[in-house]
Design a protein around this motif. Structure first.
Motif, mmCIF file in Angstrom:
data_model
loop_
_atom_site.group_PDB
_atom_site.id
_atom_site.type_symbol
_atom_site.label_atom_id
_atom_site.label_comp_id
_atom_site.label_asym_id
_atom_site.label_seq_id
_atom_site.Cartn_x
_atom_site.Cartn_y
_atom_site.Cartn_z
ATOM 1 N N SER A 4 33.715 62.142 91.984
ATOM 2 C CA SER A 4 33.748 61.337 93.220
ATOM 3 C C SER A 4 34.146 59.904 92.922
ATOM 4 O O SER A 4 33.740 59.325 91.910
ATOM 5 C CB SER A 4 32.365 61.277 93.861
ATOM 6 N N SER A 22 43.626 60.068 97.504
ATOM 7 C CA SER A 22 43.523 61.491 97.855
ATOM 8 C C SER A 22 44.876 62.174 97.683
ATOM 9 O O SER A 22 44.944 63.334 97.227
ATOM 10 C CB SER A 22 43.032 61.660 99.296
ATOM 11 N N SER A 33 37.283 63.592 94.918
ATOM 12 C CA SER A 33 37.307 63.066 96.293
ATOM 13 C C SER A 33 37.110 61.550 96.257
ATOM 14 O O SER A 33 36.554 61.018 95.290
ATOM 15 C CB SER A 33 36.202 63.724 97.117
#
Ligand SMILES: NC(=O)c1ccc[n+]([C@@H]2O[C@H](COP(=O)([O-])OP(=O)(O)OC[C@H]3O[C@@H](n4cnc5c(N)ncnc54)[C@H](OP(=O)(O)O)[C@@H]3O)[C@@H](O)[C@H]2O)c1
Length: 273
Positions: A4, A22, A33
Protein backbone atom coordinates in the motif's frame (compact mmCIF):
# COMPACT_ATOMS: atom_id res chain seq x y z
CA UNK A 1 2.22 -9.61 -0.68
CA UNK A 2 0.14 -6.62 -1.70
CA UNK A 3 1.76 -3.23 -1.00
CA UNK A 4 0.00 0.00 0.00
CA UNK A 5 1.03 3.55 -0.83
CA UNK A 6 -0.50 6.97 -0.12
CA UNK A 7 -0.19 10.70 -0.59
CA UNK A 8 -0.81 12.80 2.52
CA UNK A 9 -1.70 16.49 2.70
CA UNK A 10 -4.58 18.91 3.03
CA UNK A 11 -6.38 19.62 0.72
CA UNK A 12 -5.84 16.31 -1.05
CA UNK A 13 -9.04 15.45 -3.01
CA UNK A 14 -7.68 16.89 -6.26
CA UNK A 15 -4.29 15.18 -6.07
CA UNK A 16 -3.32 13.53 -9.35
CA UNK A 17 -0.82 11.17 -7.65
CA UNK A 18 -3.25 8.26 -7.04
CA UNK A 19 -4.08 8.17 -10.77
CA UNK A 20 -0.45 8.39 -11.86
CA UNK A 21 0.81 5.64 -9.53
CA UNK A 22 -2.21 3.36 -10.05
CA UNK A 23 -1.60 3.51 -13.81
CA UNK A 24 2.02 2.50 -13.20
CA UNK A 25 0.93 -0.47 -11.04
CA UNK A 26 -1.41 -1.64 -13.80
CA UNK A 27 1.22 -1.22 -16.48
CA UNK A 28 3.84 -3.17 -14.51
CA UNK A 29 1.32 -5.70 -13.17
CA UNK A 30 2.14 -4.88 -9.54
CA UNK A 31 -0.13 -5.96 -6.71
CA UNK A 32 -0.16 -2.48 -5.09
CA UNK A 33 -2.66 0.25 -4.24
CA UNK A 34 -2.29 4.01 -3.74
CA UNK A 35 -4.72 6.27 -1.87
CA UNK A 36 -5.08 9.97 -1.06
CA UNK A 37 -5.22 10.45 2.72
CA UNK A 38 -6.20 13.82 4.16
CA UNK A 39 -4.15 14.76 7.21
CA UNK A 40 -4.94 18.27 8.49
CA UNK A 41 -2.21 20.58 9.81
CA UNK A 42 -1.38 19.69 13.43
CA UNK A 43 -2.45 16.03 13.07
CA UNK A 44 0.63 14.72 11.30
CA UNK A 45 1.96 12.58 14.16
CA UNK A 46 -1.32 10.65 14.60
CA UNK A 47 -1.64 10.36 10.82
CA UNK A 48 1.81 8.78 10.49
CA UNK A 49 1.09 6.35 13.32
CA UNK A 50 -2.02 5.27 11.40
CA UNK A 51 0.00 4.71 8.24
CA UNK A 52 2.56 2.63 10.13
CA UNK A 53 -0.24 0.51 11.62
CA UNK A 54 -1.49 -0.46 8.17
CA UNK A 55 2.13 -1.21 7.22
CA UNK A 56 2.23 1.41 4.47
CA UNK A 57 5.10 0.65 2.09
CA UNK A 58 5.72 4.27 1.11
CA UNK A 59 4.01 7.64 0.87
CA UNK A 60 4.24 11.07 -0.74
CA UNK A 61 3.87 14.29 1.21
CA UNK A 62 2.38 17.51 -0.06
CA UNK A 63 1.25 20.89 1.33
CA UNK A 64 1.29 21.61 4.32
CA UNK A 65 3.53 18.81 5.67
CA UNK A 66 6.69 18.82 3.52
CA UNK A 67 8.82 20.49 6.21
CA UNK A 68 6.96 19.28 9.33
CA UNK A 69 7.44 15.66 8.18
CA UNK A 70 11.24 15.99 8.53
CA UNK A 71 11.13 15.47 12.30
CA UNK A 72 9.33 12.11 11.97
CA UNK A 73 12.01 10.57 9.75
CA UNK A 74 14.50 7.98 11.05
CA UNK A 75 16.79 8.35 8.02
CA UNK A 76 17.29 10.85 5.25
CA UNK A 77 18.62 10.76 1.73
CA UNK A 78 21.06 13.56 0.77
CA UNK A 79 18.42 15.34 -1.40
CA UNK A 80 16.14 15.57 1.61
CA UNK A 81 18.70 16.94 4.09
CA UNK A 82 20.04 19.41 1.50
CA UNK A 83 16.63 20.83 0.60
CA UNK A 84 15.23 20.65 4.15
CA UNK A 85 11.88 19.25 2.97
CA UNK A 86 10.57 15.77 2.21
CA UNK A 87 8.05 14.62 -0.40
CA UNK A 88 8.69 10.85 -0.54
CA UNK A 89 9.06 8.32 2.30
CA UNK A 90 9.84 4.61 2.42
CA UNK A 91 8.76 2.46 5.38
CA UNK A 92 10.88 -0.62 6.10
CA UNK A 93 9.69 -2.35 9.31
CA UNK A 94 8.68 0.96 10.87
CA UNK A 95 11.91 2.77 9.85
CA UNK A 96 10.94 5.84 7.82
CA UNK A 97 13.43 7.18 5.28
CA UNK A 98 12.84 10.52 3.54
CA UNK A 99 13.71 11.66 0.03
CA UNK A 100 13.03 14.82 -1.94
CA UNK A 101 12.21 13.95 -5.54
CA UNK A 102 11.16 17.51 -6.48
CA UNK A 103 14.74 18.36 -7.47
CA UNK A 104 15.13 15.41 -9.86
CA UNK A 105 11.54 15.95 -11.00
CA UNK A 106 12.37 19.53 -11.89
CA UNK A 107 15.52 18.52 -13.81
CA UNK A 108 13.88 15.63 -15.71
CA UNK A 109 12.39 17.76 -18.56
CA UNK A 110 15.83 19.30 -19.26
CA UNK A 111 17.30 15.79 -19.55
CA UNK A 112 14.45 14.57 -21.76
CA UNK A 113 15.02 17.50 -24.15
CA UNK A 114 18.84 17.25 -23.89
CA UNK A 115 18.97 20.88 -22.73
CA UNK A 116 22.21 21.79 -21.03
CA UNK A 117 21.93 23.89 -17.86
CA UNK A 118 25.67 24.30 -17.29
CA UNK A 119 26.80 27.91 -17.88
CA UNK A 120 23.20 29.21 -18.17
CA UNK A 121 22.03 32.42 -16.50
CA UNK A 122 18.83 31.71 -14.57
CA UNK A 123 15.99 33.95 -13.41
CA UNK A 124 13.91 32.22 -10.72
CA UNK A 125 10.63 33.87 -9.70
CA UNK A 126 9.52 32.79 -6.22
CA UNK A 127 11.32 31.73 -3.06
CA UNK A 128 9.01 29.17 -1.38
CA UNK A 129 9.50 25.45 -0.75
CA UNK A 130 9.53 24.41 -4.40
CA UNK A 131 12.01 27.18 -5.26
CA UNK A 132 14.47 25.71 -2.75
CA UNK A 133 14.46 22.32 -4.50
CA UNK A 134 14.90 24.14 -7.82
CA UNK A 135 17.92 26.10 -6.53
CA UNK A 136 19.47 22.79 -5.42
CA UNK A 137 18.85 21.43 -8.93
CA UNK A 138 20.53 24.38 -10.63
CA UNK A 139 23.50 24.07 -8.26
CA UNK A 140 23.79 20.34 -9.06
CA UNK A 141 23.76 21.05 -12.81
CA UNK A 142 26.26 23.91 -12.43
CA UNK A 143 24.27 26.86 -13.78
CA UNK A 144 26.45 29.95 -14.21
CA UNK A 145 24.30 32.16 -11.95
CA UNK A 146 20.83 32.54 -10.51
CA UNK A 147 18.82 35.70 -9.82
CA UNK A 148 16.03 35.06 -7.33
CA UNK A 149 13.09 37.47 -7.59
CA UNK A 150 10.40 37.34 -4.94
CA UNK A 151 7.49 39.47 -3.70
CA UNK A 152 8.83 39.28 -0.13
CA UNK A 153 12.49 40.32 -0.43
CA UNK A 154 13.67 38.68 2.82
CA UNK A 155 12.73 35.24 1.47
CA UNK A 156 14.64 35.89 -1.76
CA UNK A 157 17.65 37.01 0.30
CA UNK A 158 17.64 33.89 2.42
CA UNK A 159 17.22 31.57 -0.60
CA UNK A 160 20.07 33.40 -2.31
CA UNK A 161 22.27 32.77 0.75
CA UNK A 162 21.33 29.07 0.56
CA UNK A 163 22.31 29.05 -3.15
CA UNK A 164 25.73 30.48 -2.29
CA UNK A 165 26.34 27.90 0.44
CA UNK A 166 25.85 25.12 -2.12
CA UNK A 167 28.19 26.77 -4.64
CA UNK A 168 25.78 28.62 -6.91
CA UNK A 169 26.55 32.23 -7.83
CA UNK A 170 23.40 34.14 -6.87
CA UNK A 171 21.69 37.44 -6.11
CA UNK A 172 18.22 38.47 -4.98
CA UNK A 173 15.79 41.15 -6.11
CA UNK A 174 12.12 42.05 -5.71
CA UNK A 175 9.77 40.88 -8.48
CA UNK A 176 9.00 44.47 -9.47
CA UNK A 177 12.70 45.06 -10.16
CA UNK A 178 12.67 42.49 -12.99
CA UNK A 179 10.97 45.02 -15.30
CA UNK A 180 12.31 44.48 -18.87
CA UNK A 181 15.35 42.40 -17.87
CA UNK A 182 13.92 38.91 -18.55
CA UNK A 183 15.68 38.96 -21.94
CA UNK A 184 19.07 38.86 -20.15
CA UNK A 185 18.52 35.27 -18.96
CA UNK A 186 18.80 31.86 -20.66
CA UNK A 187 16.30 30.12 -18.36
CA UNK A 188 13.28 31.73 -16.65
CA UNK A 189 11.28 29.75 -14.08
CA UNK A 190 8.01 30.64 -12.39
CA UNK A 191 8.02 28.96 -8.96
CA UNK A 192 5.32 31.16 -7.43
CA UNK A 193 1.74 29.95 -7.14
CA UNK A 194 0.65 32.77 -9.48
CA UNK A 195 -1.24 31.26 -12.43
CA UNK A 196 -3.19 28.70 -10.43
CA UNK A 197 -6.20 30.99 -10.58
CA UNK A 198 -5.46 32.21 -14.10
CA UNK A 199 -3.81 35.40 -12.83
CA UNK A 200 -1.59 37.35 -15.24
CA UNK A 201 2.16 36.59 -15.16
CA UNK A 202 4.01 38.61 -12.51
CA UNK A 203 6.80 39.55 -14.95
CA UNK A 204 7.03 40.74 -18.54
CA UNK A 205 8.72 38.39 -21.00
CA UNK A 206 9.42 41.16 -23.49
CA UNK A 207 12.58 40.68 -25.52
CA UNK A 208 13.04 36.95 -24.87
CA UNK A 209 13.60 34.80 -27.96
CA UNK A 210 13.32 31.26 -29.34
CA UNK A 211 16.40 30.16 -27.39
CA UNK A 212 15.05 31.25 -24.01
CA UNK A 213 13.81 28.35 -21.88
CA UNK A 214 10.61 29.27 -20.01
CA UNK A 215 9.45 26.86 -17.32
CA UNK A 216 6.27 27.27 -15.26
CA UNK A 217 5.99 24.86 -12.31
CA UNK A 218 2.27 25.66 -11.92
CA UNK A 219 0.64 22.65 -13.63
CA UNK A 220 -3.05 23.46 -13.40
CA UNK A 221 -4.01 25.08 -15.74
CA UNK A 222 -1.43 23.75 -18.17
CA UNK A 223 -1.39 26.95 -20.24
CA UNK A 224 -0.89 29.71 -17.69
CA UNK A 225 -0.62 33.32 -18.80
CA UNK A 226 3.16 33.05 -18.23
CA UNK A 227 3.32 30.08 -20.67
CA UNK A 228 1.07 31.84 -23.19
CA UNK A 229 3.35 34.93 -23.17
CA UNK A 230 6.40 32.68 -23.68
CA UNK A 231 4.67 30.94 -26.61
CA UNK A 232 4.04 34.31 -28.26
CA UNK A 233 7.84 34.76 -28.27
CA UNK A 234 8.46 31.22 -29.58
CA UNK A 235 10.48 30.33 -26.48
CA UNK A 236 11.30 26.74 -25.46
CA UNK A 237 8.42 25.80 -23.14
CA UNK A 238 8.54 23.44 -20.16
CA UNK A 239 5.20 22.70 -18.48
CA UNK A 240 4.57 22.23 -14.76
CA UNK A 241 3.03 18.80 -15.36
CA UNK A 242 6.45 17.58 -16.53
CA UNK A 243 7.95 18.29 -13.09
CA UNK A 244 5.00 16.61 -11.40
CA UNK A 245 5.53 13.57 -13.60
CA UNK A 246 9.29 13.63 -13.01
CA UNK A 247 8.93 13.57 -9.23
CA UNK A 248 6.37 10.72 -9.44
CA UNK A 249 8.66 8.69 -11.72
CA UNK A 250 11.55 9.11 -9.26
CA UNK A 251 9.31 8.14 -6.29
CA UNK A 252 8.18 5.02 -8.19
CA UNK A 253 11.80 4.03 -8.78
CA UNK A 254 12.69 4.50 -5.09
CA UNK A 255 9.75 2.37 -3.92
CA UNK A 256 9.82 -0.40 -6.52
CA UNK A 257 13.50 -0.49 -7.46
CA UNK A 258 12.70 -0.76 -11.17
CA UNK A 259 12.39 1.64 -14.11
CA UNK A 260 9.08 3.53 -14.05
CA UNK A 261 6.62 3.22 -16.97
CA UNK A 262 6.97 6.90 -17.98
CA UNK A 263 4.47 6.88 -20.83
CA UNK A 264 1.70 5.12 -18.89
CA UNK A 265 2.19 7.58 -16.02
CA UNK A 266 2.16 10.56 -18.41
CA UNK A 267 -1.04 9.34 -20.04
CA UNK A 268 -2.74 8.98 -16.65
CA UNK A 269 -1.59 12.44 -15.59
CA UNK A 270 -2.75 14.17 -18.76
CA UNK A 271 -6.06 12.35 -18.51
CA UNK A 272 -6.56 14.18 -15.21
CA UNK A 273 -6.66 17.59 -16.94
N1 LIG B 1 4.89 20.97 -10.89
C1 LIG B 1 5.20 20.45 -9.72
O1 LIG B 1 5.55 19.26 -9.59
C2 LIG B 1 5.16 21.31 -8.50
C3 LIG B 1 5.88 20.94 -7.35
C4 LIG B 1 5.83 21.78 -6.22
C5 LIG B 1 5.06 22.95 -6.27
N2 LIG B 1 4.37 23.25 -7.41
C6 LIG B 1 3.56 24.49 -7.49
O2 LIG B 1 4.43 25.58 -7.25
C7 LIG B 1 3.78 26.61 -6.54
C8 LIG B 1 4.61 27.04 -5.34
O3 LIG B 1 4.71 25.97 -4.42
P1 LIG B 1 5.52 26.11 -3.03
O4 LIG B 1 5.38 24.81 -2.35
O5 LIG B 1 6.86 26.69 -3.28
O6 LIG B 1 4.61 27.21 -2.28
P2 LIG B 1 5.05 28.23 -1.14
O7 LIG B 1 6.18 27.69 -0.34
O8 LIG B 1 3.78 28.62 -0.46
O9 LIG B 1 5.62 29.53 -1.95
C9 LIG B 1 4.75 30.33 -2.72
C10 LIG B 1 5.57 31.33 -3.53
O10 LIG B 1 4.64 32.07 -4.36
C11 LIG B 1 4.78 33.47 -4.12
N3 LIG B 1 3.51 34.14 -4.31
C12 LIG B 1 2.28 33.73 -3.88
N4 LIG B 1 1.33 34.61 -4.27
C13 LIG B 1 1.98 35.60 -4.94
C14 LIG B 1 1.54 36.79 -5.60
N5 LIG B 1 0.25 37.13 -5.64
N6 LIG B 1 2.45 37.57 -6.22
C15 LIG B 1 3.76 37.21 -6.21
N7 LIG B 1 4.24 36.11 -5.60
C16 LIG B 1 3.36 35.31 -4.98
C17 LIG B 1 5.28 33.55 -2.69
O11 LIG B 1 5.87 34.82 -2.47
P3 LIG B 1 6.02 35.41 -0.97
O12 LIG B 1 7.27 34.79 -0.41
O13 LIG B 1 6.14 36.86 -1.20
O14 LIG B 1 4.78 35.02 -0.22
C18 LIG B 1 6.30 32.39 -2.69
O15 LIG B 1 7.48 32.76 -3.35
C19 LIG B 1 2.39 26.05 -6.17
O16 LIG B 1 1.48 26.55 -7.12
C20 LIG B 1 2.52 24.56 -6.38
O17 LIG B 1 1.33 23.96 -6.83
C21 LIG B 1 4.42 22.47 -8.51
Amino acid sequence: MSKSFAVIGDPIDHSLSPNIHSAAFREMDLDSSYIAYRIPKGELEEGIEGLKKINIHGFNITIPHKIAMMKFLDKMDESCSLIGAVNTVTNKDGILKGYNTDMDGFLEPFKKRKLNIAKCKVLLIGAGGAARAIVAGFAKEKASSITIANRTPEKADSLSEFAKTIGLNSNSIEIKEVRETAKNYDIIVNATSVGLKNEPSVISLQGINEKTIVYDIVYMPMNTDFIKKAKERNAVIVYGYEMLLGQAVRAFEIWHDMEAPYNAMKKALLGGF
